[in-house]
Design a protein around this motif. Structure first.
Motif, short mmCIF file in Angstrom:
data_model
loop_
_atom_site.label_atom_id
_atom_site.label_comp_id
_atom_site.label_asym_id
_atom_site.label_seq_id
_atom_site.Cartn_x
_atom_site.Cartn_y
_atom_site.Cartn_z
N UNK A 237 0.85 -1.19 0.00
CA UNK A 237 0.00 0.00 0.00
C UNK A 237 0.89 1.24 0.00
N UNK A 238 0.37 2.33 -0.53
CA UNK A 238 1.14 3.57 -0.60
C UNK A 238 1.34 4.16 0.80
N UNK A 239 2.31 5.02 0.95
CA UNK A 239 2.56 5.65 2.26
C UNK A 239 1.36 6.44 2.77
N UNK A 240 0.71 7.26 1.91
CA UNK A 240 -0.48 7.96 2.42
C UNK A 240 -1.59 7.00 2.86
N UNK A 241 -1.72 5.87 2.16
CA UNK A 241 -2.73 4.87 2.53
C UNK A 241 -2.41 4.28 3.89
N UNK A 242 -1.16 3.91 4.09
CA UNK A 242 -0.74 3.32 5.37
C UNK A 242 -0.95 4.32 6.50
N UNK A 243 -0.57 5.58 6.26
CA UNK A 243 -0.70 6.61 7.29
C UNK A 243 -2.16 6.86 7.66
N UNK A 244 -3.01 7.06 6.66
CA UNK A 244 -4.43 7.34 6.92
C UNK A 244 -5.09 6.16 7.61
N UNK A 245 -4.77 4.95 7.17
CA UNK A 245 -5.35 3.76 7.79
C UNK A 245 -4.92 3.63 9.25
N UNK A 246 -3.64 3.89 9.50
CA UNK A 246 -3.13 3.80 10.87
C UNK A 246 -3.86 4.77 11.79
N UNK A 247 -4.13 5.96 11.30
CA UNK A 247 -4.86 6.95 12.09
C UNK A 247 -6.25 6.45 12.48
N UNK A 248 -6.79 5.52 11.68
CA UNK A 248 -8.11 4.96 11.95
C UNK A 248 -8.03 3.58 12.59
N UNK A 249 -6.83 3.20 13.04
CA UNK A 249 -6.67 1.94 13.74
C UNK A 249 -6.57 0.71 12.86
N UNK A 250 -6.23 0.90 11.59
CA UNK A 250 -6.11 -0.21 10.65
C UNK A 250 -4.67 -0.27 10.15
N UNK A 251 -4.05 -1.43 10.24
CA UNK A 251 -2.65 -1.59 9.84
C UNK A 251 -2.55 -2.15 8.43
N UNK A 252 -2.14 -1.30 7.49
CA UNK A 252 -1.93 -1.73 6.10
C UNK A 252 -0.46 -2.02 5.82
N UNK A 253 0.40 -1.85 6.82
CA UNK A 253 1.84 -2.07 6.62
C UNK A 253 2.18 -3.42 6.02
N UNK A 254 1.61 -4.52 6.54
CA UNK A 254 1.95 -5.84 5.99
C UNK A 254 1.25 -6.19 4.68
N UNK A 255 0.28 -5.40 4.25
CA UNK A 255 -0.50 -5.75 3.07
C UNK A 255 0.36 -5.78 1.80
N UNK A 256 0.09 -6.78 0.98
CA UNK A 256 0.69 -6.88 -0.35
C UNK A 256 -0.42 -7.23 -1.33
N UNK A 257 -0.41 -6.58 -2.47
CA UNK A 257 -1.48 -6.73 -3.46
C UNK A 257 -1.58 -8.16 -3.98
N UNK A 258 -2.83 -8.54 -4.26
CA UNK A 258 -3.13 -9.83 -4.88
C UNK A 258 -4.01 -9.57 -6.10
N UNK A 259 -3.86 -10.43 -7.09
CA UNK A 259 -4.70 -10.34 -8.28
C UNK A 259 -6.02 -11.08 -8.04
N UNK A 260 -7.06 -10.60 -8.66
CA UNK A 260 -8.36 -11.24 -8.55
C UNK A 260 -8.28 -12.70 -8.98
N UNK A 261 -7.49 -12.98 -9.99
CA UNK A 261 -7.35 -14.35 -10.50
C UNK A 261 -6.78 -15.30 -9.44
#
Length: 158
Positions: free
Chosen positions: A40-64
């Motif tokens: 996830x992008x840095x702004x995404x990680x920062x905004x999510x963290x402010x709302x109590x959600x940790x996107x740091x470990x997230x890595x994208x997956x394809x729908x397939x």
């Protein structure tokens, strides 16, 4: 699969725990055209963290690469993604089906008729490439939409 859907996934997982529904519902996210392994992008990680959600470990997956058990419900963030997932023509949104026959719906449909729904229509705005303030606004909207969706699903489960 680095901005909206991972936040919705992680927030929904937290809410499922709070609602004692983790044994009845499972959430995951993937992207149409996602580049696997992208964080996830840095702004995404920062905004999510402010709302109590940790996107740091997230890595994208394809729908397939997403495994869809029978009875799955796919939630599209916008009409473009919805169209990419739609596997045939459907006379109504309720009749729409995605890969593997999964039910297909739009995230914002749960807010139809509300102030948020009237303001944004059927698409969750995509904050990609924008500053942290845009992510905050989108994540605030997603929290409202996810809460409404989980409430609906919990009532369907009885």
């Amino acid at each position: 699969n680095i901005c909206r859907s991972p936040f919705a996934e992680r927030y929904a997982a937290q809410r499922l725990g709070a609602l004692d529904l983790t044994d009845r519902l499972y959430v995951d996210s993937a992207g149409v055209g996602a580049v696997p392994g992208t964080p996830s992008t840095r702004p995404a990680v920062q905004a999510a963290k402010e709302l109590g959600v940790d996107l740091g470990p997230h890595r994208a997956k394809r729908m397939e690469d997403l495994v869809l058990p029978p009875g799955s419900l796919l939630i599209a963030m916008d009409r473009m993604v919805f169209g990419a997932l739609l596997t045939g023509q459907a006379p109504t949104l309720e009749a729409a089906r995605g890969p593997g026959g999964a039910r297909l719906d739009l995230m914002m449909k749960v807010l139809a008729g509300t102030d948020e729904g009237r303001q944004h229509g059927l698409d969750v705005p995509d904050p990609m490439g924008e500053g942290v303030g845009s992510y905050r606004r989108v994540y605030g909207l997603l929290r409202v939409a996810v809460d409404a969706l989980l409430e609906r699903l919990a009532s369907e489960l009885g």
